[in-house]
Scaffold this motif. Structure first.
Motif, mmCIF file in Angstrom:
data_model
loop_
_atom_site.group_PDB
_atom_site.id
_atom_site.type_symbol
_atom_site.label_atom_id
_atom_site.label_comp_id
_atom_site.label_asym_id
_atom_site.label_seq_id
_atom_site.Cartn_x
_atom_site.Cartn_y
_atom_site.Cartn_z
ATOM 1 N N ALA A 48 0.838 -1.205 0.000
ATOM 2 C CA ALA A 48 0.000 0.000 0.000
ATOM 3 C C ALA A 48 0.871 1.253 0.000
ATOM 4 N N ALA A 49 1.933 1.238 0.803
ATOM 5 C CA ALA A 49 2.846 2.384 0.868
ATOM 6 C C ALA A 49 3.580 2.572 -0.456
ATOM 7 N N GLU A 50 4.012 1.481 -1.068
ATOM 8 C CA GLU A 50 4.745 1.560 -2.337
ATOM 9 C C GLU A 50 3.858 2.073 -3.467
ATOM 10 N N ARG A 51 2.610 1.595 -3.536
ATOM 11 C CA ARG A 51 1.684 2.071 -4.576
ATOM 12 C C ARG A 51 1.399 3.558 -4.406
ATOM 13 N N PHE A 52 1.241 3.971 -3.169
ATOM 14 C CA PHE A 52 0.948 5.375 -2.870
ATOM 15 C C PHE A 52 2.052 6.287 -3.402
ATOM 16 N N VAL A 53 3.298 5.926 -3.145
ATOM 17 C CA VAL A 53 4.423 6.737 -3.611
ATOM 18 C C VAL A 53 4.496 6.729 -5.136
ATOM 19 N N ALA A 54 4.275 5.564 -5.748
ATOM 20 C CA ALA A 54 4.348 5.459 -7.207
ATOM 21 C C ALA A 54 3.313 6.354 -7.883
ATOM 22 N N GLU A 55 2.139 6.496 -7.273
ATOM 23 C CA GLU A 55 1.079 7.319 -7.859
ATOM 24 C C GLU A 55 1.408 8.805 -7.811
ATOM 25 N N LEU A 56 2.341 9.200 -6.950
ATOM 26 C CA LEU A 56 2.718 10.608 -6.842
ATOM 27 C C LEU A 56 3.626 11.053 -7.984
ATOM 28 N N ALA A 57 4.058 10.122 -8.822
ATOM 29 C CA ALA A 57 4.974 10.451 -9.917
ATOM 30 C C ALA A 57 4.310 11.311 -10.976
ATOM 31 N N ASP A 58 2.989 11.290 -11.069
ATOM 32 C CA ASP A 58 2.249 12.127 -12.012
ATOM 33 C C ASP A 58 2.691 11.881 -13.455
ATOM 34 N N GLY A 59 3.007 10.620 -13.768
ATOM 35 C CA GLY A 59 3.349 10.261 -15.138
ATOM 36 C C GLY A 59 4.756 10.610 -15.565
ATOM 37 N N ARG A 60 5.541 11.230 -14.674
ATOM 38 C CA ARG A 60 6.906 11.612 -15.041
ATOM 39 C C ARG A 60 7.880 10.523 -14.610
ATOM 40 N N GLY A 61 8.184 9.627 -15.521
ATOM 41 C CA GLY A 61 9.123 8.559 -15.234
ATOM 42 C C GLY A 61 8.474 7.370 -14.552
ATOM 43 N N THR A 62 9.287 6.350 -14.357
ATOM 44 C CA THR A 62 8.850 5.131 -13.684
ATOM 45 C C THR A 62 9.408 5.128 -12.268
ATOM 46 N N VAL A 63 8.523 4.976 -11.288
ATOM 47 C CA VAL A 63 8.940 5.037 -9.888
ATOM 48 C C VAL A 63 9.220 3.637 -9.356
ATOM 49 N N HIS A 64 10.319 3.512 -8.634
ATOM 50 C CA HIS A 64 10.659 2.275 -7.939
ATOM 51 C C HIS A 64 10.650 2.591 -6.441
ATOM 52 N N ALA A 65 9.620 2.130 -5.761
ATOM 53 C CA ALA A 65 9.484 2.391 -4.324
ATOM 54 C C ALA A 65 9.642 1.077 -3.566
ATOM 55 N N THR A 66 10.500 1.084 -2.566
ATOM 56 C CA THR A 66 10.746 -0.110 -1.761
ATOM 57 C C THR A 66 10.525 0.224 -0.294
ATOM 58 N N ALA A 67 9.472 -0.347 0.271
ATOM 59 C CA ALA A 67 9.148 -0.081 1.668
ATOM 60 C C ALA A 67 9.988 -0.955 2.587
ATOM 61 N N GLY A 68 10.363 -0.402 3.720
ATOM 62 C CA GLY A 68 11.128 -1.159 4.701
ATOM 63 C C GLY A 68 10.260 -2.195 5.400
#
Length: 245
Positions: A48-68
């Motif tokens: 859930a935390a990783e998806r949330f951060v990825a959605e903040l990218a606003d279409g600019r690039g591909t986000v790689h989020a890794t939660a601890g």
């Protein structure tokens, strides 16, 4: 006689106490699931935390989020609805970000660290550039790179340079972050500027001395050379300074 505890040791003890309290609350009879005995899987919280951060990218690039990883001893009741990730008020997403995840029923929340990287086409320096230099489009290549944080923190188009100068030196092959650029000073320390004060529909202009360098939009302290009074204002694009109320 009690010996004072070293600050680092005291902070470590306080963190241990905080974790112990959180675990105790999660395991308390009043918070434990009743019929099913189900708990929220740590993987669900992390995703859930990783998806949330990825959605903040606003279409600019591909986000790689890794939660601890969460504490293995933590047992949070199964959530009746969807998990809701959030950022603390005023927080922004950086390369290392703390994201909260909450459940409405039963009510609980937990925080976890998230490492953020993005893949996007950004400007990369062709050569070493000095601090204070005004970079040109010819000084950069546009290349897809993996950068820390969100891609919005990096310059992606040459048009964004806009005559700005470098806050610090940049090495050849280094991606250009937006924080590395600053507008050239429109007003310089010691310069005489026009201070504008507006109140009740009346505009008053007077000459004042700038106490520092400042670009358009910057807050600037002024000194009235006649009275010695200090004023604070905002530098306007035309070089005047609008005095703050």
């Amino acid at each position: 006689m009690l010996c004072p505890m070293h600050p680092s040791r005291r902070n470590h003890v306080m963190r241990q106490i905080a974790v112990a309290l959180l675990i105790a609350i999660a395991l308390a009879p009043g918070t434990a699931p009743h019929a099913s005995g189900a708990f929220t899987e740590p993987t669900q919280i992390r995703q859930a935390a990783e998806r949330f951060v990825a959605e903040l990218a606003d279409g600019r690039g591909t986000v790689h989020a890794t939660a601890g990883h969460l504490d293995a001893r933590l047992r949070l009741p199964a959530c009746a609805g969807e998990l809701t990730p959030f950022l603390s008020p005023g927080a922004v997403v950086r390369a290392r970000t703390t994201v909260g995840v909450r459940c409405a029923a039963p009510a609980w929340s937990v925080y976890l660290p998230v490492t953020v990287e993005s893949e996007a086409p950004v400007l990369v320096a062709r050569r070493s550039l000095r601090r204070g230099e005004v970079p040109l489009a010819a000084d950069f290549d546009r290349s897809r790179r993996r950068v820390p944080g969100l891609a919005a923190g990096f310059v992606m188009e040459p048009d964004a340079l806009g005559g700005q100068r470098l806050r610090r030196a940049i090495a050849a092959g280094e991606p250009l972050a937006t924080a590395m650029l600053e507008s050239p000073p429109l007003v310089r320390r010691g310069q005489s500027v026009t201070a504008v004060t507006r109140a009740a529909g009346i505009e008053v202009r007077l000459s004042a001395e700038a106490m520092a360098n400042a670009a358009a939009g910057d807050r600037l302290r002024l000194r009235n050379p006649t009275t010695g009074r200090l004023l604070d204002g905002t530098v306007q694009p035309d070089g005047t300074v609008e005095v703050l109320p």
